[in-house]
Design an enzyme around this catalytic site. Sequence first.
Site, PDB file in Angstrom:
ATOM      1  CG  HIS A   1      11.846  23.048  41.752  1.00  0.00           C
ATOM      2  ND1 HIS A   1      10.573  22.552  41.994  1.00  0.00           N
ATOM      3  CD2 HIS A   1      11.849  24.328  42.204  1.00  0.00           C
ATOM      4  CE1 HIS A   1       9.858  23.505  42.584  1.00  0.00           C
ATOM      5  NE2 HIS A   1      10.614  24.584  42.728  1.00  0.00           N
TER       6      HIS A   1
ATOM      7  CD  GLU B   1     -16.968  -0.562  26.701  1.00  0.00           C
ATOM      8  OE1 GLU B   1     -16.853  -1.800  26.603  1.00  0.00           O
ATOM      9  OE2 GLU B   1     -16.237   0.246  26.093  1.00  0.00           O
TER      10      GLU B   1
ATOM     11  N   GLY C   1       2.328   2.481   6.838  1.00  0.00           N
ATOM     12  CA  GLY C   1       1.252   1.639   7.348  1.00  0.00           C
ATOM     13  C   GLY C   1       0.172   2.407   8.084  1.00  0.00           C
TER      14      GLY C   1
ATOM     15  CG  ASP D   1      -1.953   1.081   1.207  1.00  0.00           C
ATOM     16  OD1 ASP D   1      -2.075   1.759   0.168  1.00  0.00           O
ATOM     17  OD2 ASP D   1      -2.612   1.285   2.236  1.00  0.00           O
ATOM     18  CB  VAL D   2       1.154   4.337   1.449  1.00  0.00           C
ATOM     19  CG1 VAL D   2       0.462   4.706   0.155  1.00  0.00           C
ATOM     20  CG2 VAL D   2       0.149   4.213   2.593  1.00  0.00           C
TER      21      VAL D   2
ATOM     22  N   GLY E   1     -11.741   5.291  20.934  1.00  0.00           N
ATOM     23  CA  GLY E   1     -12.987   5.988  21.206  1.00  0.00           C
ATOM     24  C   GLY E   1     -12.795   7.188  22.103  1.00  0.00           C
TER      25      GLY E   1
ATOM     26  N   GLY F   1     -12.486   2.508  24.463  1.00  0.00           N
ATOM     27  CA  GLY F   1     -11.057   2.302  24.696  1.00  0.00           C
ATOM     28  C   GLY F   1     -10.266   3.503  24.221  1.00  0.00           C
ATOM     29  CE1 TYR F   2      -4.004   3.379  25.674  1.00  0.00           C
ATOM     30  CE2 TYR F   2      -5.527   1.545  25.878  1.00  0.00           C
ATOM     31  CZ  TYR F   2      -4.385   2.199  26.294  1.00  0.00           C
ATOM     32  OH  TYR F   2      -3.641   1.695  27.314  1.00  0.00           O
TER      33      TYR F   2
END
Length: 561
Positions: free
Chosen positions: A533, A278, A117, A113-114, A260, A257-258
């Site tokens: 700090h 869900e 991925g 494909d490209v 959504g 999940g991640y």
Amino acid sequence: MASSISLSSLSLSLSSPSTSRSEPAPRSLRFCGLRREALGFHPLKSSSSALGVRSRVRLVKTTLSALSSENGAPASKGNFDYDLVIIGAGVGGHGAALHAVEKGLKTAIIEGDVIGGTCVNRGCVPSKALLAVSGRMRELQSEHHMKALGLQVSAAGYDRQGVADHANNLASKIRSNLTNSLKAVGVDILTGAGSVVSTHKVKFGDTEVTARDVIIATGSVPFVPNGIEVDGKTVITSDQALKLEWVPEWIAIVGSGYIGLEFSDVYTALGSEVTFVEALDQLMPGFDPEIGKLAQRILINPRKIDYHTGVFAKKITPAKDGKPVQIELIDAKTKELKDTLEVDAALIATGRAPFTKGLGLENINVVTQRGFVPVNELMQVMDANGNVVPHLYCIGDANGKMMLAHAASAQGISVVENICGRNNVLNHLSIPAACFTHPEISMVGLTEPQAREKAEKEGFEISIAKTSFKANTKALAENEGEGLAKLIYRPDSGEILGVHILGLHAADLIHEASNAIALGTRIQDIKFAVHAHPTLSEVLDELFKSAKVNAGVSNSVPVAA
């Protein structure tokens, strides 16, 4: 996605994808810049002269040749076209290819494909572009936040096409960088759908080549449950959502999940109302429960989001003939019809399925398990009889161990190390994960329930330490004090079992914990580390210092006076 995070944490369920094989490979950006610059090469610019490009490539090849000689890379054996052929040019395949060249291996990568991925073209890269926009919008829209900083801003707005172009342009740029980095070091890019013909022989298009070793890195595709009709316009997967062709007034997101959760952040910032669907009894089921509860209070409750839990979307019909998208919800346990939603659009975020059909695995007696290619801890492919298939490996989403881009990268590098005779077993418990909402969520290692289960089984105690972002000077300076860091550890040894963070730049902060787990660093050692700090890193500094290791447990690393 097994080991440090259960499979369900990143997807509700997985099954074999469609028979179409147009989307190979996993994802990540780690070597788009860092590994390339570390080796001294950069993306080739179109303005470079032909002589300059050739000189640069010769210099890179000479440098890598010297490196591989020093590293003792194995010489080519047999009459093979290549030392290594990688099927799939996503992030996992790309990382393996660069590492292979660094070790002196003649390498080719097959891409159907490209380049890039899923991650680069339809995943983590364009989604971060959209999330960058949503973060800015969310900040500008918060009158309370801006007033606390003494700022006055007129009404915030956005240009949808401009936002979409930002995501697309970023993907194009990173894809170009990856392609150039492969060409620069002499990796042959072979175009066509790759498949295994036999041991040492692979095919792309109508052409066959031979290789001493082969890596499968074909990645994954969005998983769409039965009964859901995707039209690409009103019922979409993350692939279509990233194009941002329109912003619906009301969108249902199936799966919390991640994927959504990140899209809920984008859509609500751009003005949409969101309804989560869900299947499990709670939102964000893959996260540590305490972190999930806090995330719901910060990321769900104050926003235009409602939700249905414990229900399946049995049937989803796209909008047509003037009718809205219709979603039939059934009880997850009784399978009885509970409700019918009518919304403007629906996003299917039920996880991803391995992209492994058409690989020719039957030619070498390999049977996939729920679509995943079975592998051992060295990523070696196992046949139907449980035996190792010589010289064949599988990395990334296609093996299902941990469906994260950087996990694919790490697995690919580990495989190359083993090919070169340097025994390497990747510790998946040390691989971090992140959700790029506002604020972010990150994690590494075990959740508290997983740690308690392990402790009960193996007979040891666990302890919990926590610190709040509200006590961090830098977070307060940013007026971003919402957040929590949580440490799960063994007080008898100081071993770090898991770290979970919700707060400003959590995705960046997690790596100190991740590296500690990878290197076997104990709490009694890391608590002596010094942090600048005021920085957000002090959240972890305080976290480790607050942990109580049993008296008598000595430092494993001497601390200099």
